[in-house]
Scaffold this active site. Structure first.
Site, PDB file in Angstrom:
ATOM      1  N   GLY B  40      25.160 -10.954  14.021  1.00  0.00           N
ATOM      2  CA  GLY B  40      25.237 -11.822  12.701  1.00  0.00           C
ATOM      3  C   GLY B  40      26.001 -13.250  12.752  1.00  0.00           C
ATOM      4  O   GLY B  40      26.066 -13.857  11.767  1.00  0.00           O
ATOM      5  N   CYS B 249      -2.395  -2.513  -3.607  1.00  0.00           N
ATOM      6  CA  CYS B 249      -3.202  -3.338  -3.417  1.00  0.00           C
ATOM      7  C   CYS B 249      -4.583  -3.271  -3.635  1.00  0.00           C
ATOM      8  O   CYS B 249      -5.156  -2.028  -3.504  1.00  0.00           O
ATOM      9  CB  CYS B 249      -3.124  -3.469  -1.567  1.00  0.00           C
ATOM     10  SG  CYS B 249      -4.342  -4.613  -0.948  1.00  0.00           S
ATOM     11  N   CYS B 252      -6.767  -2.598  -0.364  1.00  0.00           N
ATOM     12  CA  CYS B 252      -6.578  -1.113   0.713  1.00  0.00           C
ATOM     13  C   CYS B 252      -5.714  -0.156  -0.184  1.00  0.00           C
ATOM     14  O   CYS B 252      -5.814   1.092   0.232  1.00  0.00           O
ATOM     15  CB  CYS B 252      -5.925  -1.516   1.971  1.00  0.00           C
ATOM     16  SG  CYS B 252      -4.158  -1.667   1.845  1.00  0.00           S
ATOM     17  N   CYS B 274      -2.114  -7.022   0.039  1.00  0.00           N
ATOM     18  CA  CYS B 274      -1.111  -7.031   0.962  1.00  0.00           C
ATOM     19  C   CYS B 274      -0.738  -8.268   1.407  1.00  0.00           C
ATOM     20  O   CYS B 274      -1.839  -9.145   1.687  1.00  0.00           O
ATOM     21  CB  CYS B 274      -1.393  -5.977   2.063  1.00  0.00           C
ATOM     22  SG  CYS B 274      -1.781  -4.238   1.605  1.00  0.00           S
ATOM     23  N   CYS B 280      -3.240  -4.559   6.021  1.00  0.00           N
ATOM     24  CA  CYS B 280      -4.402  -4.310   4.989  1.00  0.00           C
ATOM     25  C   CYS B 280      -5.752  -3.933   5.693  1.00  0.00           C
ATOM     26  O   CYS B 280      -6.495  -3.245   5.361  1.00  0.00           O
ATOM     27  CB  CYS B 280      -4.267  -5.466   4.384  1.00  0.00           C
ATOM     28  SG  CYS B 280      -5.112  -5.317   2.406  1.00  0.00           S
TER      29      CYS B 280
END
Ligand SMILES: [Zn+2]
Lengths: 200, 350
Positions: B40, B249, B252, B274, B280
């Site tokens: 970080g 979605c 899909c 998606c 997808c």
């Protein structure tokens, strides 16, 4: 005998050997305690393990002062490092970007090296500790970033009190040195973020 | 939108493997090792000019160039899709300069360079995520002076960030930041996760894969080793929540993925699909069908029967990045009816 006669070759294919070695180092320091291998088949100078020499060829250059024990600095290893890496060899451990120490030797302690500063903790020394083996010694546990749960390592030939030094180093976090244990062509990373458990 | 300064394909390469010279790679590699040792923390590095236009993710490209080797398979995504101009150009760059093996399959990739998304398919040990970061400093909007933000990180003085987030709650009833939502890493550094939706933040926490972040213009590298604690900043009385949608979605039927709204015809018809195009397509190839799949196929937006829909030119829903390609007509980023309230405009109030 000339200096050239003393100096064994470095990488035969620097681009790909250093890339592969870097990935081993990256894996070692991002997953502390995992055993990694550098595949680069080089003939290291006397006093340096193959993994130590490969790590220095991969990372050291004229921008990174290196500290070596006097016997190595004044021998083939020092000449080899100057020739292949162009690295400056320094007397003061606190000035080193990279250092190589013998894990069994009493000195210098990890605390002799540069732990970085609070605003630039990245300016710390990476200390390569050459050990008698990466397995088969007294075990201790690791935890922290890169370690799911706990991981156990048992390097051989570390001086008494070395795990205490690692713990003191970890207490400086986010400052502190980063340690790489080497033996043969194997290495284990112990960055400052790793917490050292009890020996058992 | 082409790479410039690139030699012809049959010309002898005038550049090193993966473009960067070995000295530059060493410098980046050293920065990467310090970055993983202090998760970080933003390591300064000497960012190089790359033969790509500004805003193309040169920080991420330099990291990929410093780590990639013959054993790797590279996937590049932009806005979740493999077929955007940006993603295709970066993939070609590494195919040409590093003879890289590339793939659109998340599970086949060893290096995934990304902008804006983390794939929906769970990442695996050994995979490396490389993020292209435009603004690495999470405190910059609160404190413009680098010398000051560096001290704030050095002393873990993150009170200003907490105050700012709480002001948001007082004013809007919730934290309004939906992209690049700040995280606390290893209980020490506050970090910008790059402009991914906050939907993806939980995927960073204890991820089995190594995550590397490169900001070229700002000259910073930072990292998350695998299995590292990554907490999205929040408050006890206002816990962190990810976006959710009222419908799955349209293509899909996935109910667990991040959805984009797309225009499907010139009469204002829209649907949610998606954002992760490979996810997808994989689901459709497995036989999953969304309620809009028939309509989308009829209007030529998708070819549901193709096992490799991405290879059919023009078949996949266009995902060109509006930031790069100018106005895009296919992707709307404004919050529409039915969209989650916080899946709003890219303007960040923080
Ligand atoms: Zn879908």
């Amino acid at each position: 005998m000339t200096a050239q006669d003393m100096i064994s070759p470095g990488f035969s294919d620097p681009v790909f050997q250093s890339q592969a070695a870097f990935r081993a180092l990256l894996a070692a320091l991002s997953e502390p305690g995992t055993g990694q291998r550098v595949a680069a088949e080089i003939a290291p100078p006397e006093g340096l393990a193959s993994a130590t020499a490969t790590a220095l060829l991969t990372l050291a250059d004229y921008e990174t002062p290196v500290w070596l024990p006097a016997a190595l600095r004044d021998g083939a290893a020092g000449a080899w490092l100057r020739f292949h890496c162009g690295a400056t060899l320094v007397d003061d451990p606190a000035e080193a970007a990279f250092a190589v120490i013998d894990g069994a030797a009493d000195a210098p302690k990890l605390s002799a090296f540069n732990p970085g500063t609070d605003q630039f903790p990245d300016r710390s020394t990476t200390v390569i500790v050459q050990v008698a083996g990466l397995e088969g010694g007294a075990a201790f546990t690791l935890s922290g970033p890169g370690v799911p749960g706990n991981r156990r390592i048992a390097p051989q030939g570390l001086r008494p009190g070395f795990t205490a030094e690692l713990r003191e180093n970890g207490a400086l976090y986010p400052l502190g040195v980063d340690v790489v244990l080497t033996h043969g062509d194997g290495l284990i990373g112990l960055p400052r973020s790793t917490r050292i458990g009890e020996a058992r | 939108m082409t790479l410039h300064q690139m030699p012809a394909e049959d010309a002898k390469p005038a550049y090193n493997y993966a473009y960067l010279d070995e000295q530059t790679k060493r410098m980046i590699r050293r920065a990467l090792l310090k970055a993983v040792a202090v998760p970080g923390y933003q390591v300064p590095f000497g960012s190089r000019e790359m033969p790509l236009a500004r805003g193309w993710g040169t920080g991420g490209i330099q990291i990929t160039a410093a780590i990639i080797g013959p054993a790797d398979t590279l996937k590049v995504i932009d806005q979740g899709a493999d077929d955007t101009t940006n993603a295709v150009s970066i993939r070609k760059f590494f195919e040409r300069t590093a003879n890289a093996r590339t793939s659109e399959a998340t599970e086949e990739a060893t290096i995934i360079q990304t902008r804006h998304r983390i794939p929906e398919a769970p990442l695996k040990p050994g995979q490396v995520m490389v993020y292209q970061v435009p603004m690495p400093e999470p405190l910059r909007r609160l404190e413009p002076r680098e010398a000051e933000t560096r001290k704030m990180h050095a002393w873990a003085e993150y009170g200003l960030m907490q105050v700012k987030l709480y002001e948001d709650i007082a004013r809007y009833g919730e934290i309004t930041k939906t992209y690049d939502y700040p995280v606390l890493v290893n209980d020490r550094y506050v970090m910008a996760p790059s402009p991914i939706p906050k939907f993806d933040n939980p995927k960073m926490h204890m991820s089995p894969s190594l995550q590397l972040f490169g900001a070229g213009r700002e000259k910073r590298i930072y990292a998350l080793p695998p299995y590292t604690s990554v907490k999205s900043l929040d408050f006890e009385d206002h816990p962190f929540r990810i976006q959710s949608w009222s419908q799955p979605c349209g293509l899909c039927g996935a109910a667990d993925s991040y959805l984009d709204e797309v225009v499907i015809d010139d009469r204002g018809g829209r649907m949610f699909v998606c954002s992760d195009s490979h996810y997808c397509e994989t689901r459709r190839a497995q036989g999953h069908r969304g309620t809009m799949l028939g309509d989308a196929a009829a209007s030529g937006l998708v070819q549901p029967s193709s096992p490799h829909p991405e290879e059919a030119a023009g078949a996949a829903v266009s995902k060109d990045d509006p930031v790069v390609s100018g106005a895009s007509t296919s992707i709307l980023r404004d919050a529409p009816d039915g969209a989650p309230q916080d899946e709003g405009s890219r303007e960040q109030r923080m």
